[in-house]
Design a protein around this motif. Structure first.
Motif, PDB file in Angstrom:
ATOM      1  N   ASP A  67     -72.396 -76.231 -66.431  1.00  0.00           N
ATOM      2  CA  ASP A  67     -72.370 -75.188 -65.416  1.00  0.00           C
ATOM      3  C   ASP A  67     -71.066 -74.394 -65.406  1.00  0.00           C
ATOM      4  OD1 ASP A  67     -74.924 -75.907 -64.472  1.00  0.00           O
ATOM      5  OD2 ASP A  67     -74.098 -77.295 -62.993  1.00  0.00           O
ATOM      6  N   GLU A  68     -69.937 -75.094 -65.434  1.00  0.00           N
ATOM      7  CA  GLU A  68     -68.637 -74.420 -65.319  1.00  0.00           C
ATOM      8  C   GLU A  68     -68.350 -73.503 -66.495  1.00  0.00           C
ATOM      9  OE1 GLU A  68     -66.347 -74.019 -62.873  1.00  0.00           O
ATOM     10  OE2 GLU A  68     -67.918 -74.976 -61.682  1.00  0.00           O
ATOM     11  N   ALA A  69     -68.581 -73.968 -67.722  1.00  0.00           N
ATOM     12  CA  ALA A  69     -68.320 -73.136 -68.901  1.00  0.00           C
ATOM     13  C   ALA A  69     -69.227 -71.913 -68.899  1.00  0.00           C
ATOM     14  CB  ALA A  69     -68.508 -73.944 -70.182  1.00  0.00           C
ATOM     15  N   THR A  70     -70.469 -72.099 -68.474  1.00  0.00           N
ATOM     16  CA  THR A  70     -71.401 -70.971 -68.412  1.00  0.00           C
ATOM     17  C   THR A  70     -70.963 -69.990 -67.332  1.00  0.00           C
ATOM     18  OG1 THR A  70     -73.190 -72.368 -69.220  1.00  0.00           O
ATOM     19  CG2 THR A  70     -73.817 -70.310 -68.130  1.00  0.00           C
ATOM     20  N   ALA A  71     -70.565 -70.510 -66.182  1.00  0.00           N
ATOM     21  CA  ALA A  71     -70.083 -69.638 -65.104  1.00  0.00           C
ATOM     22  C   ALA A  71     -68.846 -68.861 -65.553  1.00  0.00           C
ATOM     23  CB  ALA A  71     -69.783 -70.458 -63.850  1.00  0.00           C
ATOM     24  N   ASP A  72     -67.952 -69.511 -66.305  1.00  0.00           N
ATOM     25  CA  ASP A  72     -66.770 -68.824 -66.829  1.00  0.00           C
ATOM     26  C   ASP A  72     -67.171 -67.695 -67.777  1.00  0.00           C
ATOM     27  OD1 ASP A  72     -65.131 -70.499 -65.366  1.00  0.00           O
ATOM     28  OD2 ASP A  72     -64.632 -71.791 -67.085  1.00  0.00           O
ATOM     29  N   LEU A  73     -68.152 -67.963 -68.637  1.00  0.00           N
ATOM     30  CA  LEU A  73     -68.641 -66.931 -69.558  1.00  0.00           C
ATOM     31  C   LEU A  73     -69.214 -65.752 -68.781  1.00  0.00           C
ATOM     32  CD1 LEU A  73     -69.464 -65.984 -72.467  1.00  0.00           C
ATOM     33  CD2 LEU A  73     -71.654 -67.081 -71.992  1.00  0.00           C
ATOM     34  N   VAL A  74     -70.041 -66.042 -67.796  1.00  0.00           N
ATOM     35  CA  VAL A  74     -70.686 -64.993 -67.004  1.00  0.00           C
ATOM     36  C   VAL A  74     -69.647 -64.202 -66.215  1.00  0.00           C
ATOM     37  CG1 VAL A  74     -72.315 -64.564 -65.109  1.00  0.00           C
ATOM     38  CG2 VAL A  74     -72.920 -66.148 -66.954  1.00  0.00           C
ATOM     39  N   ALA A  75     -68.589 -64.864 -65.770  1.00  0.00           N
ATOM     40  CA  ALA A  75     -67.536 -64.181 -65.009  1.00  0.00           C
ATOM     41  C   ALA A  75     -66.821 -63.128 -65.860  1.00  0.00           C
ATOM     42  CB  ALA A  75     -66.527 -65.201 -64.476  1.00  0.00           C
ATOM     43  N   GLN A  76     -66.842 -63.277 -67.170  1.00  0.00           N
ATOM     44  CA  GLN A  76     -66.211 -62.305 -68.068  1.00  0.00           C
ATOM     45  C   GLN A  76     -67.102 -61.095 -68.336  1.00  0.00           C
ATOM     46  OE1 GLN A  76     -65.109 -64.313 -71.676  1.00  0.00           O
ATOM     47  NE2 GLN A  76     -64.196 -66.008 -70.574  1.00  0.00           N
ATOM     48  N   LEU A  77     -68.375 -61.196 -68.011  1.00  0.00           N
ATOM     49  CA  LEU A  77     -69.317 -60.140 -68.364  1.00  0.00           C
ATOM     50  C   LEU A  77     -69.039 -58.779 -67.719  1.00  0.00           C
ATOM     51  CD1 LEU A  77     -72.687 -62.085 -68.613  1.00  0.00           C
ATOM     52  CD2 LEU A  77     -71.251 -61.200 -70.473  1.00  0.00           C
ATOM     53  N   PRO A  78     -68.671 -58.701 -66.445  1.00  0.00           N
ATOM     54  CA  PRO A  78     -68.449 -57.361 -65.870  1.00  0.00           C
ATOM     55  C   PRO A  78     -67.442 -56.521 -66.664  1.00  0.00           C
ATOM     56  CG  PRO A  78     -68.570 -58.967 -64.121  1.00  0.00           C
ATOM     57  CD  PRO A  78     -68.551 -59.743 -65.420  1.00  0.00           C
ATOM     58  N   ASP A  79     -66.304 -57.110 -67.022  1.00  0.00           N
ATOM     59  CA  ASP A  79     -65.303 -56.360 -67.797  1.00  0.00           C
ATOM     60  C   ASP A  79     -65.827 -56.010 -69.180  1.00  0.00           C
ATOM     61  OD1 ASP A  79     -63.433 -56.336 -65.757  1.00  0.00           O
ATOM     62  OD2 ASP A  79     -62.444 -58.179 -66.446  1.00  0.00           O
ATOM     63  N   ARG A  80     -66.523 -56.946 -69.815  1.00  0.00           N
ATOM     64  CA  ARG A  80     -67.052 -56.687 -71.153  1.00  0.00           C
ATOM     65  C   ARG A  80     -68.114 -55.592 -71.116  1.00  0.00           C
ATOM     66  NH1 ARG A  80     -68.201 -62.156 -74.244  1.00  0.00           N
ATOM     67  NH2 ARG A  80     -68.200 -60.667 -75.966  1.00  0.00           N
ATOM     68  N   ILE A  81     -68.946 -55.592 -70.086  1.00  0.00           N
ATOM     69  CA  ILE A  81     -69.963 -54.543 -69.939  1.00  0.00           C
ATOM     70  C   ILE A  81     -69.281 -53.199 -69.717  1.00  0.00           C
ATOM     71  CG2 ILE A  81     -71.800 -53.675 -68.440  1.00  0.00           C
ATOM     72  CD1 ILE A  81     -72.552 -56.712 -68.006  1.00  0.00           C
ATOM     73  N   ARG A  82     -68.304 -53.173 -68.811  1.00  0.00           N
ATOM     74  CA  ARG A  82     -67.583 -51.920 -68.535  1.00  0.00           C
ATOM     75  C   ARG A  82     -66.824 -51.409 -69.755  1.00  0.00           C
ATOM     76  NH1 ARG A  82     -66.610 -54.886 -63.602  1.00  0.00           N
ATOM     77  NH2 ARG A  82     -67.903 -53.957 -61.990  1.00  0.00           N
ATOM     78  N   ASN A  83     -66.401 -52.315 -70.640  1.00  0.00           N
ATOM     79  CA  ASN A  83     -65.708 -51.927 -71.873  1.00  0.00           C
ATOM     80  C   ASN A  83     -66.668 -51.482 -72.966  1.00  0.00           C
ATOM     81  OD1 ASN A  83     -63.115 -52.366 -70.899  1.00  0.00           O
ATOM     82  ND2 ASN A  83     -63.137 -54.520 -71.487  1.00  0.00           N
ATOM     83  N   GLY A  84     -67.966 -51.518 -72.690  1.00  0.00           N
ATOM     84  CA  GLY A  84     -68.954 -51.015 -73.635  1.00  0.00           C
ATOM     85  C   GLY A  84     -69.428 -52.000 -74.681  1.00  0.00           C
ATOM     86  N   GLU A  85     -69.101 -53.287 -74.530  1.00  0.00           N
ATOM     87  CA  GLU A  85     -69.487 -54.262 -75.552  1.00  0.00           C
ATOM     88  C   GLU A  85     -70.995 -54.450 -75.674  1.00  0.00           C
ATOM     89  OE1 GLU A  85     -67.314 -57.950 -75.874  1.00  0.00           O
ATOM     90  OE2 GLU A  85     -65.663 -57.072 -74.709  1.00  0.00           O
ATOM     91  N   TYR A  86     -71.752 -54.068 -74.661  1.00  0.00           N
ATOM     92  CA  TYR A  86     -73.211 -54.241 -74.689  1.00  0.00           C
ATOM     93  C   TYR A  86     -73.939 -52.904 -74.709  1.00  0.00           C
ATOM     94  CZ  TYR A  86     -71.983 -59.015 -73.778  1.00  0.00           C
ATOM     95  OH  TYR A  86     -71.439 -60.262 -73.882  1.00  0.00           O
ATOM     96  N   ASN A  87     -73.229 -51.839 -75.012  1.00  0.00           N
ATOM     97  CA  ASN A  87     -73.814 -50.506 -75.094  1.00  0.00           C
ATOM     98  C   ASN A  87     -74.125 -50.206 -76.558  1.00  0.00           C
ATOM     99  OD1 ASN A  87     -74.440 -47.813 -75.143  1.00  0.00           O
ATOM    100  ND2 ASN A  87     -72.815 -47.209 -73.721  1.00  0.00           N
ATOM    101  N   LEU A  88     -75.400 -50.252 -76.909  1.00  0.00           N
ATOM    102  CA  LEU A  88     -75.799 -50.062 -78.296  1.00  0.00           C
ATOM    103  C   LEU A  88     -75.581 -48.626 -78.784  1.00  0.00           C
ATOM    104  CD1 LEU A  88     -79.058 -52.186 -78.402  1.00  0.00           C
ATOM    105  CD2 LEU A  88     -76.769 -52.812 -79.182  1.00  0.00           C
ATOM    106  N   GLU A  89     -75.438 -47.682 -77.845  1.00  0.00           N
ATOM    107  CA  GLU A  89     -75.196 -46.289 -78.248  1.00  0.00           C
ATOM    108  C   GLU A  89     -73.720 -45.965 -78.390  1.00  0.00           C
ATOM    109  OE1 GLU A  89     -77.567 -46.831 -75.560  1.00  0.00           O
ATOM    110  OE2 GLU A  89     -79.011 -46.892 -77.185  1.00  0.00           O
ATOM    111  N   ARG A  90     -72.856 -46.890 -78.073  1.00  0.00           N
ATOM    112  CA  ARG A  90     -71.406 -46.662 -78.149  1.00  0.00           C
ATOM    113  C   ARG A  90     -70.998 -46.374 -79.586  1.00  0.00           C
ATOM    114  NH1 ARG A  90     -66.773 -51.117 -77.140  1.00  0.00           N
ATOM    115  NH2 ARG A  90     -65.016 -49.755 -77.548  1.00  0.00           N
ATOM    116  N   ILE A  91     -70.240 -45.348 -79.774  1.00  0.00           N
ATOM    117  CA  ILE A  91     -69.771 -44.957 -81.103  1.00  0.00           C
ATOM    118  C   ILE A  91     -68.289 -45.306 -81.230  1.00  0.00           C
ATOM    119  CG2 ILE A  91     -69.436 -43.033 -82.706  1.00  0.00           C
ATOM    120  CD1 ILE A  91     -72.384 -43.703 -82.143  1.00  0.00           C
ATOM    121  N   LEU A  92     -67.954 -46.021 -82.280  1.00  0.00           N
ATOM    122  CA  LEU A  92     -66.557 -46.346 -82.568  1.00  0.00           C
ATOM    123  C   LEU A  92     -66.000 -45.367 -83.570  1.00  0.00           C
ATOM    124  CD1 LEU A  92     -66.788 -50.227 -82.968  1.00  0.00           C
ATOM    125  CD2 LEU A  92     -66.180 -48.934 -80.930  1.00  0.00           C
ATOM    126  N   GLN A  93     -64.759 -44.995 -83.382  1.00  0.00           N
ATOM    127  CA  GLN A  93     -64.125 -44.075 -84.329  1.00  0.00           C
ATOM    128  C   GLN A  93     -62.910 -44.697 -84.932  1.00  0.00           C
ATOM    129  OE1 GLN A  93     -63.732 -40.090 -83.238  1.00  0.00           O
ATOM    130  NE2 GLN A  93     -65.632 -40.039 -82.109  1.00  0.00           N
TER     131      GLN A  93
END
Length: 93
Positions: A67-93
């Motif tokens: 539970d704890e390790a999973t909760a820690d992983l999930v707690a990181q998701l908001p920043d990762r989502i906002r940084n575009g890590e899960y945006n398949l249309e994101r273009i890197l240059q």
């Protein structure tokens, strides 16, 4: 400069037990995409598939890492989502 679309499973800063090889994650994504497409062809809604996928993924992480390790992983998701890590249309240059 050449632009590329960022993969859903691009290398991250490392997540300890959650860090897996890029090739294995890409292959897994291909298997899931095939199953997802089949389910949509059978009439399932994308939102239902997404919710079921999240549940299955989180339940697997809880079983494998607790539970704890999973909760820690999930707690990181908001920043990762906002940084575009899960945006398949994101273009890197």
């Amino acid at each position: 400069m050449m632009s590329t679309t960022k993969s859903l499973f691009s290398a991250s800063s490392g997540q300890g037990p959650f860090d897996r090889s890029q090739a294995e994650r890409q292959l897994a994504l291909e298997y899931l995409a095939e199953a997802w497409n089949s389910a949509e062809e059978d009439g399932l809604e994308s939102a239902s598939l997404a919710h079921a996928s999240l549940f299955a993924a989180l339940a697997t992480f809880v079983r494998m890492h607790g539970d704890e390790a999973t909760a820690d992983l999930v707690a990181q998701l908001p920043d990762r989502i906002r940084n575009g890590e899960y945006n398949l249309e994101r273009i890197l240059q």
